[in-house]
Design a protein around this motif. Structure first.
Motif, PDB file in Angstrom:
ATOM      1  N   LYS A  11      18.332   6.260 -12.002  1.00 52.73           N
ATOM      2  CA  LYS A  11      18.716   5.007 -11.323  1.00 52.73           C
ATOM      3  C   LYS A  11      19.801   4.289 -12.106  1.00 52.73           C
ATOM      4  N   TYR A  48       4.768  -5.819   1.948  1.00 55.29           N
ATOM      5  CA  TYR A  48       5.395  -7.140   2.052  1.00 55.29           C
ATOM      6  C   TYR A  48       6.057  -7.243   3.415  1.00 55.29           C
ATOM      7  N   THR A  73      11.808  -4.794   2.291  1.00 54.25           N
ATOM      8  CA  THR A  73      10.798  -4.680   1.238  1.00 54.25           C
ATOM      9  C   THR A  73      10.241  -3.264   1.164  1.00 54.25           C
ATOM     10  N   ALA A  74       9.564  -2.966   0.071  1.00 53.59           N
ATOM     11  CA  ALA A  74       8.922  -1.664  -0.119  1.00 53.59           C
ATOM     12  C   ALA A  74       7.421  -1.893  -0.385  1.00 53.59           C
ATOM     13  N   VAL A  75       6.809  -0.966  -1.086  1.00 56.68           N
ATOM     14  CA  VAL A  75       5.350  -0.999  -1.304  1.00 56.68           C
ATOM     15  C   VAL A  75       5.053  -1.475  -2.723  1.00 56.68           C
ATOM     16  N   GLY A  76       4.034  -2.300  -2.883  1.00 60.57           N
ATOM     17  CA  GLY A  76       3.545  -2.704  -4.212  1.00 60.57           C
ATOM     18  C   GLY A  76       2.442  -1.747  -4.643  1.00 60.57           C
ATOM     19  N   ASP A  77       2.602  -1.161  -5.831  1.00 62.20           N
ATOM     20  CA  ASP A  77       1.677  -0.108  -6.286  1.00 62.20           C
ATOM     21  C   ASP A  77       0.485  -0.677  -7.059  1.00 62.20           C
ATOM     22  N   PHE A 127       0.712  -2.501 -10.717  1.00 58.28           N
ATOM     23  CA  PHE A 127       2.038  -3.091 -10.991  1.00 58.28           C
ATOM     24  C   PHE A 127       1.894  -4.516 -11.516  1.00 58.28           C
ATOM     25  N   LEU A 144       8.649  -9.417  -8.218  1.00 58.15           N
ATOM     26  CA  LEU A 144       9.006  -8.683  -6.996  1.00 58.15           C
ATOM     27  C   LEU A 144      10.439  -9.025  -6.608  1.00 58.15           C
ATOM     28  N   GLN A 145      11.172  -7.995  -6.216  1.00 61.94           N
ATOM     29  CA  GLN A 145      12.576  -8.177  -5.821  1.00 61.94           C
ATOM     30  C   GLN A 145      12.767  -7.572  -4.433  1.00 61.94           C
ATOM     31  N   PHE A 146      13.353  -8.333  -3.537  1.00 60.19           N
ATOM     32  CA  PHE A 146      13.574  -7.879  -2.164  1.00 60.19           C
ATOM     33  C   PHE A 146      15.063  -7.968  -1.844  1.00 60.19           C
ATOM     34  N   TYR A 155       0.445   2.421 -11.259  1.00 59.03           N
ATOM     35  CA  TYR A 155       1.905   2.409 -11.436  1.00 59.03           C
ATOM     36  C   TYR A 155       2.274   2.295 -12.909  1.00 59.03           C
ATOM     37  N   GLY A 195       5.931   2.770 -13.681  1.00 57.77           N
ATOM     38  CA  GLY A 195       7.341   3.085 -13.493  1.00 57.77           C
ATOM     39  C   GLY A 195       8.249   2.131 -14.241  1.00 57.77           C
ATOM     40  N   SER A 196       9.535   2.205 -13.896  1.00 55.59           N
ATOM     41  CA  SER A 196      10.550   1.485 -14.664  1.00 55.59           C
ATOM     42  C   SER A 196      10.546  -0.021 -14.427  1.00 55.59           C
ATOM     43  N   TYR A 197       9.857  -0.477 -13.396  1.00 53.51           N
ATOM     44  CA  TYR A 197       9.867  -1.924 -13.121  1.00 53.51           C
ATOM     45  C   TYR A 197       8.624  -2.619 -13.672  1.00 53.51           C
TER      46      TYR A 197
END
Ligand SMILES: O=c1ccn([C@H]2C[C@H](O)[C@@H](COP(=O)(O)OP(=O)(O)OP(=O)(O)O)O2)c(=O)[nH]1
Length: 151
Positions: free
Chosen positions: A44, A83, A98-102, A105, A109-111, A143, A145-147
């Motif tokens: 990314k 969301y 929006t996407a999915v919250g794992d 996590f 949150l960023q949209f 989760y 991951g990178s976020y």
């Protein structure tokens, strides 16, 4: 899907934002894109962002924005979130992507917000822009991951 009574227990930081079947998410910061990005072989390279000055933001017609909502969210293990945009924004030609919250996590949150309209749209920091709906996930992992932020 979880209702009000379960949500209050699981998300104490969101007191006052709990709805019958979800959690309201207020707008925090608004950013514009400042450079290119890429996603190649799962590497990314996120675009650079410039934060706009609030508290009232003018969303220009046919323009995309990256936005954050507050407060930070901790999704307990065994639960997941979707969301959904506030319908007032749909009615105003503004879309919130929006996407999915794992499960597991923690972070901000960023949209993505896009003004599909023909006119500018003004919105103030703190206005509710989306609702998180929460689901129990059977047999979920967690989760990492990178976020993910550290608590
Ligand atoms: O619209 C959304 C949806 C989710 N998230 C948060 C919560 C989610 O748990 C995390 C990661 O989302 P996702 O798994 O979709 O992102 P990714 O691109 O697959 O990230 P990674 O490669 O780190 O897993 O980002 C957002 O900030 N915005």
């Amino acid at each position: 899907m979880l209702g009000e009574k379960e949500l209050i227990k699981l998300f104490p930081d969101f007191e006052g934002l709990i709805q019958p079947s979800g959690i309201d998410l207020p707008l925090e910061d608004v950013f514009v894109q400042k450079s290119a990005g890429s996603l190649i072989d799962n590497e990314k390279n996120l675009p650079e962002l410039e934060k706009l000055e609030g508290p009232i933001y003018t969303l220009k017609a046919k323009t995309a924005y990256s936005v954050t909502v507050a407060p930070k969210v901790k999704i307990p293990k065994g639960y997941s979130m979707l969301y959904r945009p506030r319908s007032t924004l749909n009615r105003s030609f503004i879309s919130v992507h929006t996407a999915v919250g794992d499960p597991g996590f923690y972070g901000t949150l960023q949209f993505m917000v896009y003004n599909y309209g023909e006119f500018d749209y003004q919105i103030k920091k703190g206005e509710r822009i989306a609702q998180a709906v929460v689901f129990k996930v059977s047999g979920s992992g967690e989760y990492n991951g990178s976020y993910q932020e550290s608590e």
